[in-house]
Design an enzyme around this catalytic site. Structure first.
Site, PDB file in Angstrom:
ATOM      1  N   TRP A  15      38.866   5.069 -16.448  1.00  0.00           N
ATOM      2  CA  TRP A  15      39.952   4.611 -15.577  1.00  0.00           C
ATOM      3  C   TRP A  15      40.927   5.719 -15.187  1.00  0.00           C
ATOM      4  CZ3 TRP A  15      41.579  -0.709 -18.178  1.00  0.00           C
ATOM      5  CH2 TRP A  15      40.575  -1.653 -17.896  1.00  0.00           C
ATOM      6  N   LYS A  16      40.829   6.845 -15.824  1.00  0.00           N
ATOM      7  CA  LYS A  16      41.757   7.958 -15.560  1.00  0.00           C
ATOM      8  C   LYS A  16      43.202   7.461 -15.704  1.00  0.00           C
ATOM      9  CE  LYS A  16      38.226   9.696 -12.509  1.00  0.00           C
ATOM     10  NZ  LYS A  16      37.823  10.781 -11.619  1.00  0.00           N
ATOM     11  N   HIS A 100      36.148  16.657 -19.690  1.00  0.00           N
ATOM     12  CA  HIS A 100      36.040  16.117 -18.327  1.00  0.00           C
ATOM     13  C   HIS A 100      36.494  17.205 -17.352  1.00  0.00           C
ATOM     14  CE1 HIS A 100      36.819  13.740 -14.749  1.00  0.00           C
ATOM     15  NE2 HIS A 100      36.021  12.818 -15.265  1.00  0.00           N
ATOM     16  N   GLU A 102      38.290  17.200 -14.829  1.00  0.00           N
ATOM     17  CA  GLU A 102      39.715  17.188 -14.477  1.00  0.00           C
ATOM     18  C   GLU A 102      40.540  17.863 -15.572  1.00  0.00           C
ATOM     19  OE1 GLU A 102      40.059  12.997 -13.596  1.00  0.00           O
ATOM     20  OE2 GLU A 102      38.785  13.287 -11.848  1.00  0.00           O
ATOM     21  N   GLY A 178      34.718  11.546  -7.338  1.00  0.00           N
ATOM     22  CA  GLY A 178      35.762  11.001  -6.485  1.00  0.00           C
ATOM     23  C   GLY A 178      35.608  11.344  -5.016  1.00  0.00           C
ATOM     24  N   SER A 218      30.796   9.601  -8.307  1.00  0.00           N
ATOM     25  CA  SER A 218      30.703   8.600  -7.236  1.00  0.00           C
ATOM     26  C   SER A 218      29.590   7.580  -7.467  1.00  0.00           C
ATOM     27  CB  SER A 218      30.545   9.274  -5.869  1.00  0.00           C
ATOM     28  OG  SER A 218      31.699  10.039  -5.571  1.00  0.00           O
ATOM     29  N   GLY A 239      33.917   6.499 -12.480  1.00  0.00           N
ATOM     30  CA  GLY A 239      35.360   6.573 -12.280  1.00  0.00           C
ATOM     31  C   GLY A 239      35.833   5.445 -11.380  1.00  0.00           C
ATOM     32  N   GLY A 240      35.974   5.748 -10.090  1.00  0.00           N
ATOM     33  CA  GLY A 240      36.556   4.814  -9.123  1.00  0.00           C
ATOM     34  C   GLY A 240      35.978   3.411  -9.171  1.00  0.00           C
TER      35      GLY A 240
HETATM   36  C1  PEP Z   1      34.670  10.477 -13.428  1.00  0.00           C
HETATM   37  O1  PEP Z   1      35.873  10.423 -13.415  1.00  0.00           O
HETATM   38  O2  PEP Z   1      34.092  10.864 -14.458  1.00  0.00           O
HETATM   39  C2  PEP Z   1      33.933  10.122 -12.224  1.00  0.00           C
HETATM   40  C3  PEP Z   1      32.637  10.295 -12.214  1.00  0.00           C
HETATM   41  O3  PEP Z   1      34.645   9.619 -11.152  1.00  0.00           O
HETATM   42  P1  PEP Z   1      34.052   8.924  -9.802  1.00  0.00           P
HETATM   43  O4  PEP Z   1      33.034   7.924 -10.247  1.00  0.00           O
HETATM   44  O5  PEP Z   1      35.236   8.299  -9.158  1.00  0.00           O
HETATM   45  O6  PEP Z   1      33.416  10.007  -9.005  1.00  0.00           O
END
Ligand code: PEP
Length: 254
Positions: A15-16, A100, A102, A178, A218, A239-240
């Site tokens: 969920w970040k 991660h 980020e 993302g 994604s 993620g999203g």
């Molecule tokens: C993630 O944050 O690990 C990720 C893969 O994000 P997203 O699915 O939004 O690309």
């Protein structure tokens, strides 16, 4: 025989920095209400630290485990603002992300930092999810395999073969996180196969066959099935699409 090992798929929602406690609890209730019993795969949510304590009792009777988004490399001490692996264990986490992209990119985490985090998670009895992956520039410079190899080597440095077998790797190409761009399933499979071969050098071929390698970048209800159908893709880090109950449920039940 190595080929007979069955790796249970694992789906983790990251969920970040999203969702208050109330939103997190509402999500967990809605997800649990619409989720039939799943016994052939594992799933987990990585909420912000603030929601872990409230989510633990909500998820206890469900098939969803808790995952931490990050951890400090030491078990205790004067590290203002940080959270240790024993604390994460105490609040009910089963998994913890380490490295991660980020964290590496925005917060300057080094390979050494990531290695300390992996070790801290293992010491506390949690399963580390070591994230690796190349940037677009690195991919364009044909450095993907070198980068992934280096991040694996650094992240798993000085771990016993047993500890490596207890770990999970997530391949997350940074250019796919993302952005709505996903690696094609066969493209991702090639890297996952390479990762498993490299893990074989570090933990023995049989050990490497047991290690789950997740794909992230994604992932959506539309592409999750095709990705997970690949031989060496044992699950996804989302993620999203994990922020929405319906889409996360669809991915869990792909
Ligand atoms: C993630 O944050 O690990 C990720 C893969 O994000 P997203 O699915 O939004 O690309």
């Amino acid at each position: 025989m190595a080929g007979e090992i069955v790796r249970r798929p694992l789906i983790i929602g990251n969920w970040k920095m999203n969702k208050t406690i109330g939103e997190a609890v509402g999500f967990a209730r809605a997800l649990a209400a619409g989720l039939p019993p799943v016994t052939d795969r594992d799933a987990a949510i990585a909420p912000p630290f603030t929601a872990l304590y409230a989510l633990a009792p909500e998820l206890r009777e469900t098939a969803i485990a808790l995952c931490a988004q990050d951890v400090h490399g030491e078990d205790r001490g004067a590290f203002t603002g940080e959270v240790s692996a024993p604390m994460l264990r105490d609040v009910g986490c089963r998994y913890g992300l380490a490295g991660h992209s980020e964290r590496r990119r925005i917060f300057g985490e080094t390979g050494d930092d990531v290695n300390r985090k992996v070790k801290a998670l293992l010491r506390a009895g949690l399963t580390p999810v070591l994230c690796v992956g190349e940037t677009l520039e690195e991919r364009d410079a044909e450095q993907t395999y070198n980068i992934v190899r280096r991040q694996l080597k650094e992240g798993l440095n000085n771990l016993s073969a047993d500890d490596i077998r207890r770990s999970i790797v997530a391949y997350e190409p940074v250019w796919a996180i993302g952005t709505g761009r996903t690696a094609a399933p066969d493209q991702a499979q090639d890297i996952h196969h390479f990762i498993r071969q490299f893990l074989g050098l570090m933990a023995g071929q049989e050990g490497a066959e047991e290690i789950r390698i997740l794909y992230g970048g994604s992932v959506s209800p539309e592409n999750a099935g095709a990705l997970m159908a690949q031989e060496d893709i044992d699950g996804v880090l989302v993620g999203g699409a994990s922020l929405d109950v319906d889409s996360f449920r669809k991915i869990i039940l792909y």
